[in-house]
Motif scaffolding. Structure first.
Motif, PDB file in Angstrom:
ATOM      1  N   ARG A  40       0.857  -1.148   0.031  1.00  0.00           N
ATOM      2  CA  ARG A  40       0.062   0.109  -0.015  1.00  0.00           C
ATOM      3  C   ARG A  40       0.928   1.364   0.002  1.00  0.00           C
ATOM      4  O   ARG A  40       0.660   2.133  -0.555  1.00  0.00           O
ATOM      5  CB  ARG A  40      -0.968   0.143   1.079  1.00  0.00           C
ATOM      6  N   GLU A  41       2.039   1.359   0.730  1.00  0.00           N
ATOM      7  CA  GLU A  41       2.989   2.397   0.788  1.00  0.00           C
ATOM      8  C   GLU A  41       3.626   2.502  -0.666  1.00  0.00           C
ATOM      9  O   GLU A  41       3.762   3.780  -1.051  1.00  0.00           O
ATOM     10  CB  GLU A  41       4.186   2.322   1.684  1.00  0.00           C
ATOM     11  N   GLN A  42       3.944   1.435  -1.365  1.00  0.00           N
ATOM     12  CA  GLN A  42       4.470   1.775  -2.701  1.00  0.00           C
ATOM     13  C   GLN A  42       3.204   2.387  -3.641  1.00  0.00           C
ATOM     14  O   GLN A  42       3.775   2.930  -4.443  1.00  0.00           O
ATOM     15  CB  GLN A  42       4.795   0.183  -3.112  1.00  0.00           C
ATOM     16  N   ALA A  43       2.348   1.714  -3.437  1.00  0.00           N
ATOM     17  CA  ALA A  43       1.004   2.112  -4.346  1.00  0.00           C
ATOM     18  C   ALA A  43       0.747   3.902  -4.120  1.00  0.00           C
ATOM     19  O   ALA A  43       0.716   4.646  -4.880  1.00  0.00           O
ATOM     20  CB  ALA A  43      -0.166   1.365  -4.032  1.00  0.00           C
ATOM     21  N   GLY A  44       0.991   4.165  -2.714  1.00  0.00           N
ATOM     22  CA  GLY A  44       0.907   5.527  -2.475  1.00  0.00           C
ATOM     23  C   GLY A  44       2.092   6.334  -2.995  1.00  0.00           C
ATOM     24  O   GLY A  44       1.854   7.477  -3.211  1.00  0.00           O
ATOM     25  N   LEU A  46       3.472   5.951  -5.925  1.00  0.00           N
ATOM     26  CA  LEU A  46       3.287   5.902  -7.195  1.00  0.00           C
ATOM     27  C   LEU A  46       2.074   6.737  -7.562  1.00  0.00           C
ATOM     28  O   LEU A  46       1.133   6.562  -7.397  1.00  0.00           O
ATOM     29  CB  LEU A  46       2.979   4.582  -7.996  1.00  0.00           C
ATOM     30  N   SER A  47       2.406   7.850  -8.078  1.00  0.00           N
ATOM     31  CA  SER A  47       1.308   8.933  -8.437  1.00  0.00           C
ATOM     32  C   SER A  47       1.326   9.605  -9.777  1.00  0.00           C
ATOM     33  O   SER A  47       2.307   9.491 -10.310  1.00  0.00           O
ATOM     34  CB  SER A  47       1.218   9.960  -7.184  1.00  0.00           C
ATOM     35  N   GLY A  48       0.298   9.924 -10.011  1.00  0.00           N
ATOM     36  CA  GLY A  48       0.302  10.364 -11.475  1.00  0.00           C
ATOM     37  C   GLY A  48      -0.707   9.932 -12.443  1.00  0.00           C
ATOM     38  O   GLY A  48      -1.493   9.125 -12.180  1.00  0.00           O
ATOM     39  N   THR A  49      -0.745  10.389 -13.627  1.00  0.00           N
ATOM     40  CA  THR A  49      -1.875  10.016 -14.476  1.00  0.00           C
ATOM     41  C   THR A  49      -1.390   9.142 -15.508  1.00  0.00           C
ATOM     42  O   THR A  49      -2.328   8.889 -16.203  1.00  0.00           O
ATOM     43  CB  THR A  49      -2.246  11.261 -15.229  1.00  0.00           C
ATOM     44  N   LYS A  56       0.016  -0.106 -12.199  1.00  0.00           N
ATOM     45  CA  LYS A  56       0.891  -0.811 -11.447  1.00  0.00           C
ATOM     46  C   LYS A  56       0.173  -0.412 -10.002  1.00  0.00           C
ATOM     47  O   LYS A  56       0.533  -1.553  -9.013  1.00  0.00           O
ATOM     48  CB  LYS A  56       2.410   0.099 -11.452  1.00  0.00           C
ATOM     49  N   VAL A  57      -0.247   0.779  -9.738  1.00  0.00           N
ATOM     50  CA  VAL A  57      -0.800   1.011  -8.315  1.00  0.00           C
ATOM     51  C   VAL A  57      -1.946  -0.144  -8.082  1.00  0.00           C
ATOM     52  O   VAL A  57      -2.046  -0.773  -6.952  1.00  0.00           O
ATOM     53  CB  VAL A  57      -1.555   2.456  -8.396  1.00  0.00           C
ATOM     54  N   ARG A  58      -2.878  -0.341  -9.436  1.00  0.00           N
ATOM     55  CA  ARG A  58      -3.903  -1.444  -9.292  1.00  0.00           C
ATOM     56  C   ARG A  58      -3.221  -2.827  -8.584  1.00  0.00           C
ATOM     57  O   ARG A  58      -3.884  -3.409  -7.881  1.00  0.00           O
ATOM     58  CB  ARG A  58      -4.697  -1.265 -10.390  1.00  0.00           C
ATOM     59  N   GLN A  59      -2.359  -3.004  -9.566  1.00  0.00           N
ATOM     60  CA  GLN A  59      -1.664  -4.167  -9.165  1.00  0.00           C
ATOM     61  C   GLN A  59      -1.071  -4.535  -7.651  1.00  0.00           C
ATOM     62  O   GLN A  59      -1.303  -5.249  -6.958  1.00  0.00           O
ATOM     63  CB  GLN A  59      -0.615  -4.658 -10.046  1.00  0.00           C
ATOM     64  N   LEU A  60      -0.473  -3.280  -7.306  1.00  0.00           N
ATOM     65  CA  LEU A  60       0.013  -3.173  -5.790  1.00  0.00           C
ATOM     66  C   LEU A  60      -1.290  -3.445  -4.698  1.00  0.00           C
ATOM     67  O   LEU A  60      -1.139  -4.100  -3.904  1.00  0.00           O
ATOM     68  CB  LEU A  60       0.850  -2.202  -5.585  1.00  0.00           C
ATOM     69  N   LEU A  61      -2.298  -2.565  -5.289  1.00  0.00           N
ATOM     70  CA  LEU A  61      -3.416  -2.672  -4.149  1.00  0.00           C
ATOM     71  C   LEU A  61      -3.975  -4.081  -4.294  1.00  0.00           C
ATOM     72  O   LEU A  61      -4.610  -4.539  -3.165  1.00  0.00           O
ATOM     73  CB  LEU A  61      -4.227  -1.465  -4.756  1.00  0.00           C
TER      74      LEU A  61
END
Length: 151
Positions: A40-44, A46-49, A56-61
């Motif tokens: 969750r920290e890694q997903a947080g 990674l930001s941007g559009t 990647k954020v979806r996979q991490l979550l």
């Protein structure tokens, strides 16, 4: 008696094994939740559009959700089941220890009864030997008296 001691030792071994398994499970659960937190920290971070970052954020979550679900599942039934087995083994060990102590007390009483019986047997033999000696003395006296009277 040796069987009782062996049974206690076996149950104590099983109890230690179950406790180790329980500790390992608790550690595994802790690791699952820690992995989920890191993901969750890694997903947080990674930001941007960027579509790739969003993927990647979806996979991490999703992975984080998987580890949380796995941790929750293991924290529930498996942990309770091991805890139940530990409690059951603790009761068995306690019961076996009580039974062992009872048998030790019985054995001590039986040993004392044996010693008392041995002492009584020795006293009976001594009394019998004394009666035989008295009878022999009486017989010797009577034989001597008979010889005296006869002659």
């Amino acid at each position: 008696m040796a069987k009782s001691v062996q049974a206690v030792e076996e149950k104590m071994g099983l109890l230690a094994q179950e406790q180790a398994e329980y500790e390992a499970l608790v550690e595994e659960i802790r690791d699952h939740f820690q992995q989920a937190r890191k993901l969750r920290e890694q997903a947080g971070e990674l930001s941007g559009t960027d579509p790739q970052a969003a993927t990647k954020v979806r996979q991490l979550l999703d992975q984080a959700e998987y580890f949380e679900t796995l941790g929750d599942r293991k924290d529930g039934y498996e942990r309770l089941e091991i805890h139940r087995r530990i409690n059951e083994l603790e009761r068995e060990v306690s019961s076996l220890k009580e039974f062992l102590q009872f048998n030790e007390r019985v054995l001590a009483r039986q040993r004392q009864a044996l010693e008392d019986a041995k002492e009584e047997a020795v006293a009976m033999v001594q009394r019998a030997e004394e009666r035989i000696q008295e009878t022999e003395r009486t017989l010797d006296y009577q034989m001597a008296r008979l010889k005296e009277l006869e002659g």
